[in-house]
Design a protein around this motif. Structure first.
Motif, mmCIF file in Angstrom:
data_model
loop_
_atom_site.group_PDB
_atom_site.id
_atom_site.type_symbol
_atom_site.label_atom_id
_atom_site.label_comp_id
_atom_site.label_asym_id
_atom_site.label_seq_id
_atom_site.Cartn_x
_atom_site.Cartn_y
_atom_site.Cartn_z
ATOM 1 N N PHE A 147 0.816 -1.216 0.000
ATOM 2 C CA PHE A 147 0.000 0.000 0.000
ATOM 3 C C PHE A 147 0.852 1.270 0.000
ATOM 4 C CE2 PHE A 147 -3.444 -2.643 2.200
ATOM 5 C CZ PHE A 147 -4.193 -2.770 1.051
ATOM 6 N N ALA A 148 1.921 1.295 0.786
ATOM 7 C CA ALA A 148 2.756 2.495 0.881
ATOM 8 C C ALA A 148 3.451 2.788 -0.446
ATOM 9 C CB ALA A 148 3.785 2.337 1.999
ATOM 10 N N VAL A 149 3.941 1.762 -1.112
ATOM 11 C CA VAL A 149 4.601 1.956 -2.408
ATOM 12 C C VAL A 149 3.588 2.436 -3.444
ATOM 13 C CG1 VAL A 149 5.829 0.772 -4.285
ATOM 14 C CG2 VAL A 149 6.413 0.281 -1.907
ATOM 15 N N ILE A 150 2.402 1.859 -3.420
ATOM 16 C CA ILE A 150 1.354 2.290 -4.353
ATOM 17 C C ILE A 150 1.032 3.761 -4.130
ATOM 18 C CG2 ILE A 150 -1.072 2.021 -4.985
ATOM 19 C CD1 ILE A 150 -0.728 -0.989 -4.219
ATOM 20 N N GLU A 151 0.843 4.144 -2.880
ATOM 21 C CA GLU A 151 0.508 5.540 -2.578
ATOM 22 C C GLU A 151 1.628 6.480 -3.012
ATOM 23 O OE1 GLU A 151 -1.136 8.315 1.082
ATOM 24 O OE2 GLU A 151 -0.460 6.283 1.516
ATOM 25 N N GLN A 152 2.857 6.074 -2.803
ATOM 26 C CA GLN A 152 4.002 6.897 -3.183
ATOM 27 C C GLN A 152 4.071 7.092 -4.696
ATOM 28 O OE1 GLN A 152 7.734 5.014 -2.347
ATOM 29 N NE2 GLN A 152 8.940 6.749 -3.041
ATOM 30 N N LEU A 153 3.807 6.041 -5.469
ATOM 31 C CA LEU A 153 3.987 6.114 -6.915
ATOM 32 C C LEU A 153 2.759 6.590 -7.683
ATOM 33 C CD1 LEU A 153 6.132 2.897 -7.392
ATOM 34 C CD2 LEU A 153 6.906 5.275 -7.415
ATOM 35 N N VAL A 154 1.565 6.198 -7.247
ATOM 36 C CA VAL A 154 0.367 6.583 -8.009
ATOM 37 C C VAL A 154 -0.464 7.651 -7.304
ATOM 38 C CG1 VAL A 154 0.255 4.354 -9.188
ATOM 39 C CG2 VAL A 154 -1.135 4.726 -7.176
ATOM 40 N N LYS A 155 -0.018 8.064 -6.129
ATOM 41 C CA LYS A 155 -0.652 9.184 -5.396
ATOM 42 C C LYS A 155 -2.107 8.926 -5.028
ATOM 43 C CE LYS A 155 3.167 11.464 -6.326
ATOM 44 N NZ LYS A 155 4.060 10.444 -6.789
ATOM 45 N N VAL A 156 -2.456 7.669 -4.805
ATOM 46 C CA VAL A 156 -3.800 7.297 -4.366
ATOM 47 C C VAL A 156 -3.631 6.368 -3.169
ATOM 48 C CG1 VAL A 156 -5.964 6.145 -4.983
ATOM 49 C CG2 VAL A 156 -4.738 7.467 -6.703
ATOM 50 N N ARG A 157 -4.399 6.619 -2.106
ATOM 51 C CA ARG A 157 -4.316 5.781 -0.901
ATOM 52 C C ARG A 157 -5.344 4.668 -0.984
ATOM 53 N NH1 ARG A 157 -2.406 3.998 3.427
ATOM 54 N NH2 ARG A 157 -3.430 3.981 5.435
ATOM 55 N N PHE A 158 -4.857 3.447 -0.973
ATOM 56 C CA PHE A 158 -5.704 2.263 -0.945
ATOM 57 C C PHE A 158 -5.478 1.553 0.382
ATOM 58 C CE2 PHE A 158 -4.940 2.779 -5.563
ATOM 59 C CZ PHE A 158 -6.250 2.838 -5.999
ATOM 60 N N ASP A 159 -6.497 0.823 0.863
ATOM 61 C CA ASP A 159 -6.326 0.120 2.135
ATOM 62 C C ASP A 159 -7.061 -1.207 2.217
ATOM 63 O OD1 ASP A 159 -8.843 1.224 2.237
ATOM 64 O OD2 ASP A 159 -8.430 2.547 3.912
ATOM 65 N N VAL A 160 -7.655 -1.651 1.124
ATOM 66 C CA VAL A 160 -8.356 -2.933 1.113
ATOM 67 C C VAL A 160 -7.857 -3.735 -0.090
ATOM 68 C CG1 VAL A 160 -10.596 -4.069 0.895
ATOM 69 C CG2 VAL A 160 -10.409 -1.937 2.178
ATOM 70 N N ALA A 161 -7.525 -4.995 0.136
ATOM 71 C CA ALA A 161 -7.032 -5.853 -0.940
ATOM 72 C C ALA A 161 -7.750 -7.199 -0.905
ATOM 73 C CB ALA A 161 -5.527 -6.072 -0.804
ATOM 74 N N ALA A 162 -8.028 -7.737 -2.087
ATOM 75 C CA ALA A 162 -8.631 -9.066 -2.197
ATOM 76 C C ALA A 162 -7.913 -9.817 -3.312
ATOM 77 C CB ALA A 162 -10.117 -8.958 -2.505
ATOM 78 N N ALA A 163 -7.637 -11.070 -3.083
ATOM 79 C CA ALA A 163 -6.872 -11.866 -4.039
ATOM 80 C C ALA A 163 -7.642 -13.083 -4.485
ATOM 81 C CB ALA A 163 -5.555 -12.302 -3.411
#
Length: 182
Positions: A51-67
């Motif tokens: 999540f932290a890398v995603i937020e850093q690179l795409v500037k969107v905060r995500f906090d839920v994941a499903a696989a």
């Protein structure tokens, strides 16, 4: 002597039982505890995302994941807890195709070539359709015999220009994805 101690102890217990009940003490309710759980804890292709890398690179905060895993394909969908869109999806499949086949059969029409990502890669955007906004997509043939796709679906009111910028940001994120870790 022992008998006197026992009698005194019993008398103390009996007397304490006769006292008036104490008033209950009001305790304030506890605030909910928010846990920061990593995307990797969802398994599947989510193991490749943070999540932290995603937020850093795409500037969107995500906090839920499903696989999900089906056969040789691993997927992960990431969203913000209180919103269905935007969402980020990663799909990784084992493959035996080569660069020529990837270029001829996988790369969509009008996709831009991406250098420095796997054996061969592309990025593209698509206009908003149905109930969602524009889409940005990066696909690549990884060096370990895997086909990967990273796609961002914007909210209904998102502009196509936002998807164009997101496609560039997704390339940076794709470079951080180590498909060998599956």
């Amino acid at each position: 002597m022992r008998g006197r101690i026992v009698v005194a102890g019993l008398a103390g217990l009996l007397v304490s039982g006769c006292a008036a009940d104490a008033e209950p003490v009001a305790v304030p309710p506890q605030a909910p505890v928010a846990l920061d759980v990593s995307a990797a804890s969802s398994g599947g292709a989510c193991r490749l995302l943070d999540f932290a890398v995603i937020e850093q690179l795409v500037k969107v905060r995500f906090d839920v994941a499903a696989a999900s895993e089906r056969g040789d394909t691993h997927t992960c969908v990431i969203r913000a807890e209180r919103a269905a869109l935007p969402e980020l999806m990663l799909s990784v499949s084992e493959t035996t195709i080569d660069k020529a086949t990837f270029g001829a059969d996988v790369v969509p029409d009008k996709a831009a070539k991406v250098t420095g990502l796997g054996q061969q890669a592309y990025r593209r955007t698509a206009a908003a359709t149905g109930g969602h906004g524009p889409v940005a997509e990066v696909g690549w043939l990884a060096t370990d015999g895997r086909l990967a796709t990273l796609a961002w679906t914007g909210a209904r009111d998102a502009e196509r220009a936002a998807a164009e910028k997101m496609a560039t940001d997704l390339v940076a994120l794709a470079r951080k994805v180590d498909t060998r870790a599956l």
